[in-house]
Design a protein around this motif. Structure first.
Motif, PDB file in Angstrom:
ATOM      1  N   LEU A 269       1.076  -1.111  -0.275  1.00  0.00           N
ATOM      2  CA  LEU A 269      -0.138  -0.197   0.013  1.00  0.00           C
ATOM      3  C   LEU A 269       0.864   1.206  -0.135  1.00  0.00           C
ATOM      4  O   LEU A 269       0.663   2.150  -0.670  1.00  0.00           O
ATOM      5  N   ASP A 270       2.084   1.181   0.705  1.00  0.00           N
ATOM      6  CA  ASP A 270       2.798   2.351   0.983  1.00  0.00           C
ATOM      7  C   ASP A 270       3.517   2.705  -0.403  1.00  0.00           C
ATOM      8  O   ASP A 270       3.623   3.964  -0.631  1.00  0.00           O
ATOM      9  N   CYS A 271       3.878   1.804  -1.121  1.00  0.00           N
ATOM     10  CA  CYS A 271       4.721   2.077  -2.261  1.00  0.00           C
ATOM     11  C   CYS A 271       4.076   2.650  -3.450  1.00  0.00           C
ATOM     12  O   CYS A 271       4.779   3.174  -4.313  1.00  0.00           O
ATOM     13  N   CYS A 272       2.869   2.538  -3.479  1.00  0.00           N
ATOM     14  CA  CYS A 272       1.843   3.154  -4.508  1.00  0.00           C
ATOM     15  C   CYS A 272       1.008   4.302  -4.206  1.00  0.00           C
ATOM     16  O   CYS A 272      -0.020   4.752  -4.783  1.00  0.00           O
ATOM     17  N   ARG A 273       1.116   4.811  -3.114  1.00  0.00           N
ATOM     18  CA  ARG A 273       0.393   5.685  -2.409  1.00  0.00           C
ATOM     19  C   ARG A 273       0.184   7.083  -3.256  1.00  0.00           C
ATOM     20  O   ARG A 273       1.235   7.691  -3.728  1.00  0.00           O
ATOM     21  N   GLY A 274      -1.113   7.456  -3.561  1.00  0.00           N
ATOM     22  CA  GLY A 274      -1.212   8.646  -4.211  1.00  0.00           C
ATOM     23  C   GLY A 274      -1.295   8.332  -5.829  1.00  0.00           C
ATOM     24  O   GLY A 274      -1.539   9.225  -6.533  1.00  0.00           O
ATOM     25  N   MET A 275      -0.772   7.137  -6.278  1.00  0.00           N
ATOM     26  CA  MET A 275      -0.794   6.929  -7.554  1.00  0.00           C
ATOM     27  C   MET A 275      -2.448   6.438  -8.091  1.00  0.00           C
ATOM     28  O   MET A 275      -3.167   5.918  -7.460  1.00  0.00           O
ATOM     29  N   PRO A 276      -2.695   6.575  -9.377  1.00  0.00           N
ATOM     30  CA  PRO A 276      -3.740   6.247  -9.883  1.00  0.00           C
ATOM     31  C   PRO A 276      -3.567   4.373 -10.087  1.00  0.00           C
ATOM     32  O   PRO A 276      -2.615   4.054  -9.892  1.00  0.00           O
ATOM     33  N   PRO A 277      -4.850   3.868 -10.064  1.00  0.00           N
ATOM     34  CA  PRO A 277      -4.708   2.271 -10.040  1.00  0.00           C
ATOM     35  C   PRO A 277      -3.832   1.712 -11.006  1.00  0.00           C
ATOM     36  O   PRO A 277      -3.052   0.820 -10.690  1.00  0.00           O
ATOM     37  N   ASP A 278      -3.629   2.020 -12.402  1.00  0.00           N
ATOM     38  CA  ASP A 278      -2.848   1.609 -13.347  1.00  0.00           C
ATOM     39  C   ASP A 278      -1.406   1.455 -12.800  1.00  0.00           C
ATOM     40  O   ASP A 278      -0.744   0.605 -12.958  1.00  0.00           O
ATOM     41  N   ALA A 279      -1.085   2.780 -12.546  1.00  0.00           N
ATOM     42  CA  ALA A 279       0.272   2.947 -11.984  1.00  0.00           C
ATOM     43  C   ALA A 279       0.630   2.365 -10.660  1.00  0.00           C
ATOM     44  O   ALA A 279       1.896   1.875 -10.318  1.00  0.00           O
ATOM     45  N   ALA A 280      -0.607   2.317  -9.737  1.00  0.00           N
ATOM     46  CA  ALA A 280      -0.124   1.590  -8.552  1.00  0.00           C
ATOM     47  C   ALA A 280      -0.039   0.173  -8.717  1.00  0.00           C
ATOM     48  O   ALA A 280       1.039  -0.520  -8.251  1.00  0.00           O
ATOM     49  N   ALA A 281      -0.694  -0.593  -9.595  1.00  0.00           N
ATOM     50  CA  ALA A 281      -0.447  -2.098  -9.759  1.00  0.00           C
ATOM     51  C   ALA A 281       0.811  -2.234 -10.229  1.00  0.00           C
ATOM     52  O   ALA A 281       1.483  -3.381 -10.072  1.00  0.00           O
ATOM     53  N   ALA A 282       1.164  -1.288 -11.301  1.00  0.00           N
ATOM     54  CA  ALA A 282       2.622  -1.518 -11.979  1.00  0.00           C
ATOM     55  C   ALA A 282       3.522  -1.548 -10.753  1.00  0.00           C
ATOM     56  O   ALA A 282       4.783  -1.992 -11.134  1.00  0.00           O
ATOM     57  N   GLN A 283       3.498  -0.408 -10.181  1.00  0.00           N
ATOM     58  CA  GLN A 283       4.663  -0.409  -8.994  1.00  0.00           C
ATOM     59  C   GLN A 283       4.698  -1.403  -7.931  1.00  0.00           C
ATOM     60  O   GLN A 283       5.644  -1.650  -7.589  1.00  0.00           O
ATOM     61  N   ILE A 284       3.476  -1.994  -7.773  1.00  0.00           N
ATOM     62  CA  ILE A 284       3.499  -3.041  -6.795  1.00  0.00           C
ATOM     63  C   ILE A 284       4.133  -4.212  -7.379  1.00  0.00           C
ATOM     64  O   ILE A 284       4.959  -5.028  -6.762  1.00  0.00           O
ATOM     65  N   VAL A 285       4.047  -4.480  -8.630  1.00  0.00           N
ATOM     66  CA  VAL A 285       4.672  -5.577  -9.229  1.00  0.00           C
ATOM     67  C   VAL A 285       6.310  -5.488  -9.474  1.00  0.00           C
ATOM     68  O   VAL A 285       7.085  -6.184  -9.061  1.00  0.00           O
ATOM     69  N   LYS A 286       6.465  -4.049  -9.627  1.00  0.00           N
ATOM     70  CA  LYS A 286       7.842  -3.813  -9.676  1.00  0.00           C
ATOM     71  C   LYS A 286       8.578  -3.996  -8.360  1.00  0.00           C
ATOM     72  O   LYS A 286       9.744  -4.587  -8.392  1.00  0.00           O
ATOM     73  N   GLU A 287       8.100  -3.461  -7.303  1.00  0.00           N
ATOM     74  CA  GLU A 287       8.483  -3.754  -5.976  1.00  0.00           C
ATOM     75  C   GLU A 287       8.626  -5.086  -5.637  1.00  0.00           C
ATOM     76  O   GLU A 287       9.724  -5.576  -5.042  1.00  0.00           O
ATOM     77  N   ALA A 288       7.782  -5.903  -6.038  1.00  0.00           N
ATOM     78  CA  ALA A 288       7.647  -7.407  -5.845  1.00  0.00           C
ATOM     79  C   ALA A 288       8.863  -7.827  -6.533  1.00  0.00           C
ATOM     80  O   ALA A 288       9.765  -8.922  -5.951  1.00  0.00           O
ATOM     81  N   LEU A 289       9.240  -7.558  -7.704  1.00  0.00           N
ATOM     82  CA  LEU A 289      10.216  -8.318  -8.623  1.00  0.00           C
ATOM     83  C   LEU A 289      11.715  -7.820  -8.062  1.00  0.00           C
ATOM     84  O   LEU A 289      12.516  -8.467  -7.973  1.00  0.00           O
ATOM     85  N   GLN A 290      11.586  -6.452  -7.587  1.00  0.00           N
ATOM     86  CA  GLN A 290      13.052  -6.165  -6.928  1.00  0.00           C
ATOM     87  C   GLN A 290      13.347  -6.691  -5.851  1.00  0.00           C
ATOM     88  O   GLN A 290      14.674  -7.094  -5.318  1.00  0.00           O
ATOM     89  N   ALA A 291      12.417  -7.212  -4.857  1.00  0.00           N
ATOM     90  CA  ALA A 291      12.434  -7.862  -3.561  1.00  0.00           C
ATOM     91  C   ALA A 291      13.009  -9.225  -3.713  1.00  0.00           C
ATOM     92  O   ALA A 291      13.826  -9.851  -3.278  1.00  0.00           O
TER      93      ALA A 291
END
Length: 428
Positions: A257-279
């Motif tokens: 939730l924190d990594c995509c705060r303030g982003m619209p849904p499309d960008a938020a979903a992409a950011q969550i996937v990006k964070e998961a892959l980086q981890a």
């Protein structure tokens, strides 16, 4: 001249304000986005925001979001995506009003999941799929889940709510006990010489999950009966995240939730996937759906706001709506209410899940199978309670009823019939 005993009058301005508010808050605005990175090509999604349903003399709409994480092939995930919604809707009586329809969803979801699994297994395919299935009607969210995908919701008031269950054998002792009681075996992979590695699995088959759709080669004690949770949201809205285990194995709910705060849904979903892959890297198909549920006048990009500090643990914390009335005539329109739990049940026993009564006496479906909706003549069906410990207390005509095929399915899931008997002579 008015006296102290007269009722308090409501100013016209307040009445007009309430009427305007009711028009705006009757239905939220639904804005969604998704993102994924594929390794096996076995993740599939269903996103429908304008599903129509006849209601009285009009038509109402609802939204559906589904995530299907397949394994051992994609056939089960594809089949479930294409058939589950219809199976759920067919299990709901017609001509219900909105509140009755919402109240009927938990039982209909159980019937729909079991029918989808039963129909798919008759195709003698050995693949399986997890399912996280979300229906949004007005401000009510109903979530049904099998497997280890996860659905969370963050309200605008700052609370984090877990709307799905984790059916991994490694972390669910109750499910391990249910499987062994039904005739399955639970253990780790034996590499020889007594060494065991990896997570707990169900044998035969080696599945790490206790519930799924498909997986006929594992045994029918791996059940398709979903955990169901239904909540009524605050009219301030919030953000929902539905993701496969590729995300949750890498990120906590708070981090996602924190990594995509303030982003619209499309960008938020992409950011969550990006964070998961980086981890964790791309070890599995990694899929994320983000859904913002908003008041009609609120812009999507502004949700959710910075998280408010809330003391204590969030998991499984639901605050009940206060029952006392307000001393101010329009207080309810000034202060948002809180997320309210309406229904929660995770039992794997059909006799418990299908015994829930619909809001109306369902007379015209009395002799229809509660799972597959097959019409039966009086005396043909078997009561859902047949063979249970309390069956002696019930009358012969006490339903719900199952057709012979669905009764066999129920017995297999409870370990009362060898799960492979029905398929022993079938071939792909």
């Amino acid at each position: 001249m008015s006296s102290k005993g007269d009722h308090q009058t409501v100013p016209l301005s307040v009445l007009l304000k309430r009427e305007l508010a009711n028009e705006k808050i009757e239905r939220p605005e639904i804005v969604h986005g998704q993102a994924s990175q594929s390794k096996k090509g076995e993740d599939f999604t269903l996103l429908k925001t304008e599903c129509q349903r006849a209601m009285g003399d009009g038509v109402t709409t609802f939204s559906v979001f589904g995530l299907f994480d397949g394994h051992n092939g994609s056939a089960a995930a594809i089949y479930t995506k294409e058939n589950l919604l219809n199976n759920v809707l067919n299990a709901i009586p017609t001509d219900l009003n909105r509140d009755e329809w919402v109240a009927a969803l938990p039982r209909a979801l159980v019937a729909g999941f079991v029918k989808t699994d039963k129909d798919f297994q008759e195709r003698a395919k050995t693949s399986g799929t997890t399912v996280t299935f979300v229906i949004i009607e007005g401000w009510v969210i109903t979530v049904a889940s099998v497997g280890d995908s996860c659905c969370i919701f963050e309200s605008s008031e700052g609370g984090i709510y877990y709307l799905s269950a984790d059916h991994r054998l490694e972390c669910n002792e109750e499910e391990r006990e249910r499987i062994t009681a039904s005739g399955g075996e639970v253990g780790r992979l034996n590499t020889g010489g007594g060494a065991e590695i990896g997570p707990l699995r169900c044998w035969p088959g080696g599945l790490c999950l206790s519930r799924s759709i498909g997986d006929m080669d594992v045994g029918e004690f791996i059940v398709p009966v979903p955990y169901v949770k239904q909540v009524k949201l605050s009219m301030a809205g919030g953000r929902m995240i539905i993701s496969s285990d590729g995300v949750w194995d890498a990120l906590s709910a708070e981090v996602a939730l924190d990594c995509c705060r303030g982003m619209p849904p499309d960008a938020a979903a992409a950011q969550i996937v990006k964070e998961a892959l980086q981890a964790k890297g791309l070890r599995d198909d990694t899929t994320c759906i983000v859904v913002d549920i908003l008041p009609q006048e609120k812009p999507a990009a502004s949700l959710p706001p910075p998280k408010k500090p809330v003391k204590g643990m969030f998991r499984a914390m639901f605050r009940k709506k206060p029952s006392e009335s307000s001393s101010h005539v329009d207080k309810e329109y000034m202060e948002p209410d809180v997320v309210e739990e309406l229904f929660e049940e995770g039992s794997a026993m059909l006799s418990e899940r299908l015994d829930t009564k619909y809001p109306l006496c369902n007379m015209f479906k009395l002799f229809m199978c509660a799972v597959c909706q097959l019409e039966m003549k009086p005396g043909e069906g078997a009561s859902i309670h047949a063979g249970s410990s309390n069956s002696v207390k019930l009358r012969l005509w006490d339903g719900p009823f199952l057709c012979s095929s669905c009764q066999e399915k129920k017995e297999a899931m409870e370990g009362k019939r060898r799960s492979g008997d029905r398929h022993s002579s079938e071939s792909d």
